[in-house]
Design an enzyme around this catalytic site. Structure first.
Site, PDB file in Angstrom:
ATOM      1  N   HIS A 155       0.838  -1.214   0.000  1.00 35.12           N
ATOM      2  CA  HIS A 155       0.000   0.000   0.000  1.00 35.12           C
ATOM      3  C   HIS A 155       0.870   1.259   0.000  1.00 35.12           C
ATOM      4  O   HIS A 155       0.448   2.311   0.457  1.00 35.12           O
ATOM      5  CB  HIS A 155      -0.965   0.047   1.190  1.00 35.12           C
ATOM      6  CG  HIS A 155      -1.760  -1.211   1.382  1.00 35.12           C
ATOM      7  ND1 HIS A 155      -3.038  -1.379   0.904  1.00 35.12           N
ATOM      8  CD2 HIS A 155      -1.434  -2.393   1.978  1.00 35.12           C
ATOM      9  CE1 HIS A 155      -3.474  -2.594   1.205  1.00 35.12           C
ATOM     10  NE2 HIS A 155      -2.511  -3.230   1.852  1.00 35.12           N
ATOM     11  N   SER A 276      14.215  20.755 -16.719  1.00 34.01           N
ATOM     12  CA  SER A 276      13.013  21.556 -16.945  1.00 34.01           C
ATOM     13  C   SER A 276      13.407  22.818 -17.687  1.00 34.01           C
ATOM     14  O   SER A 276      14.474  23.384 -17.447  1.00 34.01           O
ATOM     15  CB  SER A 276      12.377  21.911 -15.598  1.00 34.01           C
ATOM     16  OG  SER A 276      11.566  23.058 -15.729  1.00 34.01           O
ATOM     17  N   GLU A 289       9.200   7.829 -16.880  1.00 30.62           N
ATOM     18  CA  GLU A 289       7.823   8.306 -17.080  1.00 30.62           C
ATOM     19  C   GLU A 289       7.328   7.924 -18.473  1.00 30.62           C
ATOM     20  O   GLU A 289       6.162   7.573 -18.661  1.00 30.62           O
ATOM     21  CB  GLU A 289       7.760   9.826 -16.889  1.00 30.62           C
ATOM     22  CG  GLU A 289       8.014  10.223 -15.449  1.00 30.62           C
ATOM     23  CD  GLU A 289       8.197  11.721 -15.280  1.00 30.62           C
ATOM     24  OE1 GLU A 289       7.468  12.297 -14.480  1.00 30.62           O
ATOM     25  OE2 GLU A 289       9.043  12.316 -15.973  1.00 30.62           O
TER      26      GLU A 289
END
Ligand code: ARG
Length: 459
Positions: A155, A276, A289
């Site tokens: 979890h 970025s 990703e």
């Protein structure tokens, strides 16, 4: 030149021709298409349909077409509807009228199914190698960090301590099943449709078994109608690709989380990260990703082909032309994704101190309960005692291992509690020595098993 003009008085509407053409997608089948045609010429000669001289002329013409493709010199003509048309058109330019004999007893229906299977069989072997590289990246890291203990999560909450190697290998085994699945897919794809003709079977006495051997197929299709219609191999590959993508997305997601400043367990190398455009400090795990995102695309390709296949009447329907785009896209995606994820894994830096610092004795509550079980108390009771100890520690704002002796005495009257023995991460891991468990000796055996699998595959 089309392969079917005789019955038609007028030409195809230009937009319809564009809609119908599949050359842009299927031209990469040139190699298997030509090899298939060489084998077909030989089969026709063996059947007495072609003379040896005709077979010779066709084969050497086909070799020349092959050489043009291989050198990047092949020139497509405006009318080339698909790769099969282009190869046959060029063959006739080179070999003359005998070129018109190549397609005897064959249909593009059995031809394309044969080409596509052959292409996939070879593509699968290539992907299996790519997979093995990723598996060895995981295994190398697991071997290099043997002994390091990390918090194991369920979890996404700290659950029980495990070896970092054990966690890494938990992503090795799904990939091993994927590798196996790709091999099984190749095994089932190795059924030769050629000789099925358009749907009824070729009208010439072709030795299909010999043809299958020539082309490296394991068996021949037992039913010509099914032979031209069956795209199970494409759907199976897309499923295997989607599941492999799913597995990659899971290891990617875990590493993305571990790379956050909040965890800080790993850091991607500059070669497999991106920055970025606005925030100068950012180092983003873009490769992982993308792997996570492309898993969704792969799943979509499977769903798309299944929807195309569903409800098709028997034999060939043009809907089937849609099969290749999906399979090629899945292949191309994995062909890059696997080495990129492998590179990310093999170059990431692992911060052992951060990983050790994330361990907390709360995750040894199970060990506490099991320690009391060894003193003869039923597990349900010891689970309650350990749970109350956790609550008490939280109330007091102390570590579970730092509860004072009088608290232990109140929680478990008459029982011998020795926190030092219980609250040791190494001992906790060491007790899980069952095969498949996280104890060092069990993980050692697992590492050896994984290593042997990778070695045996190279032979
Ligand atoms: N380009 C076609 C395909 O990829 C080849 C088979 C064409 N067959 C036909 N009956 N039109 O499926």
């Amino acid at each position: 030149m089309t392969l079917w003009g005789g019955r038609f008085a007028g030409g195809l509407d230009p937009l319809a021709a564009r809609f119908n053409a599949s050359l842009a997608v299927d031209q990469r089948l040139w190699d298997v298409d030509i090899r298939g045609s060489v084998a077909w010429s030989r089969a026709l000669a063996r059947a007495g349909v072609l003379t040896d001289a005709e077979c010779q002329a066709l084969c050497s013409g086909l070799m020349q077409v092959w050489a043009e493709f291989n050198a990047g010199r092949f020139v497509f003509a405006p009318g080339d509807e698909d790769i099969h048309t282009a190869v046959e058109r060029r063959l006739s330019e080179i070999a003359g009228p005998v070129g018109g004999k190549l397609h005897t007893g064959r249909s593009r229906n059995d031809q394309v199914a044969t080409d596509f299977r052959l292409w996939l069989m070879e593509a699968l072997a290539h992907l299996q190698q790519r997979l093995a590289t990723l598996q060895s990246a995981l295994l190398n890291q697991a071997e290099a960090h043997f002994g390091l203990i990390m918090p194991g999560y369920t979890h996404l909450q700290r659950a029980q301590p495990v070896l970092f190697s054990h966690w890494l290998l938990s992503h090795f085994w799904p990939l091993e099943r994927d590798r196996e699945r790709l091999g099984q897919t190749a095994g089932r794809a190795a059924t030769l449709p050629l000789g099925s003709g358009a749907l009824a079977g070729t009208g010439f006495p072709i030795d299909r078994e010999a043809l299958a051997r020539d082309l490296g197929f394991a068996r021949i299709s037992p039913n010509s109608i099914d032979g031209v219609a069956d795209r199970d191999f494409a759907a199976e590959f897309l499923f295997a690709a989607a599941l492999l993508g799913t597995h990659l997305s899971r290891v990617a997601e875990a590493l993305i989380i571990f790379a956050s400043a909040e965890f800080g367990f790993v850091e991607m190398s500059d070669a497999f990260a991106a920055g970025s455009s606005l925030m100068p400090q950012k180092k983003n795990p873009d490769m992982l990703e993308l792997a996570r995102g492309k898993a969704g695309t792969l799943l979509g390709l499977l769903a798309g082909l299944m929807a195309t296949l569903k409800g098709l009447p028997s034999a060939y329907d043009k809907d089937l032309q849609e099969d290749k785009q999906a399979v090629f896209t899945a292949f191309d995606t994995l062909d890059v994704m696997l080495p990129v994820v492998a590179g990310t894994v093999s170059t990431m830096r692992i911060d052992q101190d951060k990983i050790r610092a994330a361990l907390d004795t709360g995750s040894l509550a199970t060990d506490l309960a099991e320690y009391l079980v060894r003193q003869g108390v039923p597990f349900r009771e010891t689970h309650g005692i350990a749970g109350r100890a956790v609550r008490r520690a939280l109330e007091m704002g102390v570590d579970l291992s730092a509860l004072p002796a009088e608290e232990w005495a109140a929680l478990a009257p008459g029982l011998d509690i020795s926190p030092a023995e219980v609250f040791d991460f190494g001992q906790s891991v060491g007790r899980r020595a069952v095969p498949g468990g996280t104890a060092p000796e069990a993980v050692q055996a697992q590492l050896a098993l994984a290593r042997n699998l990778l070695i045996s595959r190279q032979i």
